[in-house]
Design a protein around this motif. Structure first.
Motif, PDB file in Angstrom:
ATOM      1  N   PHE A  66       1.593  -3.089  -9.335  1.00  0.00           N
ATOM      2  CA  PHE A  66       2.652  -2.622 -10.227  1.00  0.00           C
ATOM      3  C   PHE A  66       2.125  -2.330 -11.628  1.00  0.00           C
ATOM      4  N   ASP A  67       2.537  -1.182 -12.136  1.00  0.00           N
ATOM      5  CA  ASP A  67       2.308  -0.785 -13.522  1.00  0.00           C
ATOM      6  C   ASP A  67       3.613  -0.178 -14.011  1.00  0.00           C
ATOM      7  N   ASP A  68       3.696   1.158 -14.219  1.00  0.00           N
ATOM      8  CA  ASP A  68       4.970   1.765 -14.598  1.00  0.00           C
ATOM      9  C   ASP A  68       6.042   1.560 -13.533  1.00  0.00           C
ATOM     10  N   GLU A  69       5.602   1.425 -12.298  1.00  0.00           N
ATOM     11  CA  GLU A  69       6.503   1.144 -11.190  1.00  0.00           C
ATOM     12  C   GLU A  69       5.718   0.437 -10.087  1.00  0.00           C
ATOM     13  N   PRO A  70       6.401  -0.306  -9.241  1.00  0.00           N
ATOM     14  CA  PRO A  70       5.700  -0.981  -8.145  1.00  0.00           C
ATOM     15  C   PRO A  70       5.493  -0.036  -6.976  1.00  0.00           C
ATOM     16  N   ARG A  71       4.396  -0.229  -6.246  1.00  0.00           N
ATOM     17  CA  ARG A  71       4.138   0.594  -5.068  1.00  0.00           C
ATOM     18  C   ARG A  71       3.365  -0.240  -4.048  1.00  0.00           C
ATOM     19  N   VAL A  72       3.611   0.054  -2.789  1.00  0.00           N
ATOM     20  CA  VAL A  72       2.936  -0.655  -1.702  1.00  0.00           C
ATOM     21  C   VAL A  72       1.555  -0.034  -1.498  1.00  0.00           C
ATOM     22  N   ILE A  73       0.523  -0.839  -1.686  1.00  0.00           N
ATOM     23  CA  ILE A  73      -0.860  -0.406  -1.499  1.00  0.00           C
ATOM     24  C   ILE A  73      -1.314  -0.643  -0.064  1.00  0.00           C
ATOM     25  N   GLN A  74      -0.909  -1.770   0.488  1.00  0.00           N
ATOM     26  CA  GLN A  74      -1.217  -2.112   1.876  1.00  0.00           C
ATOM     27  C   GLN A  74       0.075  -2.571   2.524  1.00  0.00           C
ATOM     28  N   ASP A  75       0.622  -1.750   3.432  1.00  0.00           N
ATOM     29  CA  ASP A  75       1.846  -2.157   4.119  1.00  0.00           C
ATOM     30  C   ASP A  75       1.500  -3.192   5.187  1.00  0.00           C
ATOM     31  N   TRP A  76       2.514  -3.734   5.812  1.00  0.00           N
ATOM     32  CA  TRP A  76       2.337  -4.876   6.700  1.00  0.00           C
ATOM     33  C   TRP A  76       1.299  -4.638   7.789  1.00  0.00           C
ATOM     34  N   VAL A  77       0.326  -5.523   7.822  1.00  0.00           N
ATOM     35  CA  VAL A  77      -0.662  -5.576   8.894  1.00  0.00           C
ATOM     36  C   VAL A  77      -1.056  -7.041   9.092  1.00  0.00           C
ATOM     37  N   PRO A  78      -1.578  -7.399  10.267  1.00  0.00           N
ATOM     38  CA  PRO A  78      -2.219  -8.704  10.384  1.00  0.00           C
ATOM     39  C   PRO A  78      -3.322  -8.803   9.332  1.00  0.00           C
ATOM     40  N   VAL A  79      -3.499  -9.960   8.745  1.00  0.00           N
ATOM     41  CA  VAL A  79      -4.459 -10.093   7.650  1.00  0.00           C
ATOM     42  C   VAL A  79      -5.860  -9.652   8.074  1.00  0.00           C
ATOM     43  N   SER A  80      -6.186  -9.808   9.343  1.00  0.00           N
ATOM     44  CA  SER A  80      -7.502  -9.380   9.828  1.00  0.00           C
ATOM     45  C   SER A  80      -7.689  -7.871   9.742  1.00  0.00           C
ATOM     46  N   GLN A  81      -6.579  -7.121   9.654  1.00  0.00           N
ATOM     47  CA  GLN A  81      -6.649  -5.659   9.568  1.00  0.00           C
ATOM     48  C   GLN A  81      -6.418  -5.150   8.144  1.00  0.00           C
ATOM     49  N   MET A  82      -6.323  -6.050   7.199  1.00  0.00           N
ATOM     50  CA  MET A  82      -6.143  -5.661   5.800  1.00  0.00           C
ATOM     51  C   MET A  82      -7.342  -4.835   5.344  1.00  0.00           C
ATOM     52  N   GLN A  83      -7.079  -3.668   4.772  1.00  0.00           N
ATOM     53  CA  GLN A  83      -8.137  -2.777   4.336  1.00  0.00           C
ATOM     54  C   GLN A  83      -8.751  -3.263   3.021  1.00  0.00           C
TER      55      GLN A  83
END
Length: 238
Positions: A66-83
């Protein structure tokens, strides 16, 4: 959104799942060393949780910047698949909007669990910021929502402040927790003790038996750590 049947470990379907949102301030004031540490420690969080293969299959993660507005950088995934995370910085600080979005993402995941017949551990919301909300100007809406969800047992908040963070806003957001938060010592941007603690907490809670008390070792509040807990109630009374 990742579907549960896509998970590599089918037995994960039979375990309680746990959702975690990390909401991270990326406003202009975090440029340089703070942002480098933020990126490194978000990736460190994934590594920590994935040390346990059961936790790796049962913890789902979402990352919000979040800065001027919040945004999803990584949507829901198992933590093992987090980019791998490589955030950039700029703009103002919409803390209120970020927390509102984070809670909605947790509610979204809870609905997904329920629709799939999956039992759920209490979700974690991890918020870190170095400033005050200079977009909305207040966090009262987000604080009311977090307080209600916490009191209902549907949320656990970890708030980390550093630099010139807004302690009054932190106190509002942590009302239901007893108005305390984590704080990094002035002038320091090494967040590893905090991320080790929350990562180990997620890892331990996600694999614990129902009703089991979980204790997580930490250096926080010790002489060798740059992270401490702060009693915001006492600060507000000064």
């Amino acid at each position: 959104m990742a579907r549960f049947e896509e998970r590599p470990r089918i037995e994960a379907m039979n375990r309680e799942h746990m959702s975690v949102v990390l909401a991270v301030d990326t406003s202009g004031s975090v440029a340089g060393e703070p942002l480098r540490q933020i990126n490194a420690n978000l990736n460190r969080f994934k590594e920590c949780v994935c040390e346990d293969p059961v936790a790796a299959s049962c913890v789902d993660v979402c990352v919000i910047a979040f800065d001027d507005e919040p945004r999803v950088i990584q949507d829901w995934v198992p933590v093992s698949q987090m980019q791998p995370i490589e955030l950039t910085s700029g703009g103002l600080t919409d803390l209120n909007g970020a927390v509102l979005l984070a809670v909605e993402k947790l509610r979204e995941r809870s609905r997904e669990y329920a629709a799939n017949g999956v039992l759920e551990k209490k979700p974690y919301l991890i918020v870190m910021t170095d400033g005050q909300d200079n977009v909305t100007g207040a966090v009262s809406e987000a604080a009311a929502l977090v307080t209600r969800r916490t009191n209902e047992g549907k949320l656990k908040l970890f708030f980390l402040g550093y630099g010139a963070y807004d302690r009054t806003a932190a106190a509002q957001l942590t009302e239901a927790n007893g108005r305390w938060c984590f704080q990094v010592r002035d002038g320091c941007f090494d967040f590893h003790d905090f991320f080790d603690f929350v990562g180990n907490s997620v890892k331990a809670v996600s694999v614990s038996a129902p009703g089991e008390r979980v204790s997580v070792p930490t250096n926080i509040n010790s002489d060798i750590s740059n992270v401490q807990t702060v009693d915001l109630d006492s600060w507000l009374s000064d």
